[in-house]
Design an enzyme around this catalytic site. Sequence first.
Site, PDB file in Angstrom:
ATOM      1  CG  LEU A 143      -2.697  -0.786   1.071  1.00 50.36           C
ATOM      2  CD1 LEU A 143      -2.797  -1.304   2.744  1.00 50.36           C
ATOM      3  CD2 LEU A 143      -3.710  -0.952   0.012  1.00 50.36           C
ATOM      4  N   GLY A 144       1.750   1.164   0.647  1.00 53.62           N
ATOM      5  CA  GLY A 144       2.828   2.206   0.581  1.00 53.62           C
ATOM      6  C   GLY A 144       4.414   1.810   1.316  1.00 53.62           C
ATOM      7  N   GLY A 185       6.842   4.623   4.296  1.00 55.17           N
ATOM      8  CA  GLY A 185       7.045   5.813   5.418  1.00 55.17           C
ATOM      9  C   GLY A 185       8.298   5.711   5.858  1.00 55.17           C
ATOM     10  N   GLY A 186       8.321   6.723   6.448  1.00 52.70           N
ATOM     11  CA  GLY A 186       9.525   6.554   7.902  1.00 52.70           C
ATOM     12  C   GLY A 186       9.466   5.945   8.235  1.00 52.70           C
ATOM     13  CG  MET A 187       7.428   5.551  11.255  1.00 49.72           C
ATOM     14  SD  MET A 187       7.432   5.371  13.037  1.00 49.72           S
ATOM     15  CE  MET A 187       7.817   4.089  13.944  1.00 49.72           C
ATOM     16  N   GLY A 188       8.071   2.824   8.040  1.00 50.16           N
ATOM     17  CA  GLY A 188       8.519   1.187   7.468  1.00 50.16           C
ATOM     18  C   GLY A 188       7.300   1.054   6.313  1.00 50.16           C
ATOM     19  CE  LYS A 193       4.115   2.483   8.370  1.00 53.88           C
ATOM     20  NZ  LYS A 193       4.040   3.757   8.725  1.00 53.88           N
ATOM     21  CG  ASP A 218       2.891  13.117  10.179  1.00 54.05           C
ATOM     22  OD1 ASP A 218       3.877  14.279   9.742  1.00 54.05           O
ATOM     23  OD2 ASP A 218       3.645  12.287   9.419  1.00 54.05           O
TER      24      ASP A 218
END
Length: 309
Positions: free
Chosen positions: A35-36, A38-41, A57, A151
């Site tokens: 799905l995408g 980001g900075g966390m994973g 996630k 955020d």
Amino acid sequence: MVTGSSPPPLSGNQARPLQPDDPRQLGAYQVIGRLGQGGMGTVFLGRAPDGSAVAIKVIRPELAQRPEFRARFAREAESARRVRRFTTAAVLDADPHGPQPYLVTEFVEGPTLSRHVAIRGPMRPADLEQLAVSVTTALSAIHAAGIVHRDLTPGNVLLSPVGPKVIDFGLAREYNADTELSRNVRQAIGTPGYMSPEQIMDAPITSAVDVFAWGAIMIYAATGQPPFGTGRMEAILYRILNEPPQLGGVNAELRGLVEVAMAKDPAARPSAEELRTALIGGTTPPVRPTGLAVAPPPPARTSRGSRGS
């Protein structure tokens, strides 16, 4: 039929094919797409044992190697599961201690607010009011669980068939001041600046940062423009600290609430629940003398931070 009379189509959060190194199974959940990231994973589309779709996630390996991060992640995941589901993507499960720590949330079908506005332009007044109430309701529930989102952006609001839903709350953040500001600044370059002044100045973080971001989101949804304009990173940060947001395109019903929500002093901002009450009742939130905290900082897990589902 008149050509061009229909609005452009909006795709939801569609999954992309898995990469060779991606997991195919996480605990009881089958992984079926990406799905995408980001900075966390990385966020995957998964299937629960009952067949329902979920978002998973998976935390980055370098973060998962830090015992203090895993401990904080475990605490925040437990708090996030207590958040009422009114207008949030429900947190369903988590494995903070396995070889690949992950968090499982409800899969929300629908485009992000940022995609909706980019394709169709500013929202209609009725839809904007629904958005305003939905996001304050979500923030009220998140704050009641002792969590600060930190955020909140148009990319973290999904426009589902049943109304707007807030995602990406309740994830442990990487609290390194040297890297956190630069990461947030990089986000501000290509998107509207949703950081509050206290985040830029590395001051204590409370639920007031989410209230500021709510106001910024309302400006973006109402006008299609960033609340502090565009340009160089330094210029955007300067405007957040020293200039008022650009309220010109916000309708009169919302303008006063957005203005007070985006006060430079966090102590002058109303709480999310006060905003929600004012929106529903058509009133104004109580005036809060500066020098008083909007809400005491939640437990240590919400010191400073960044994004997920």
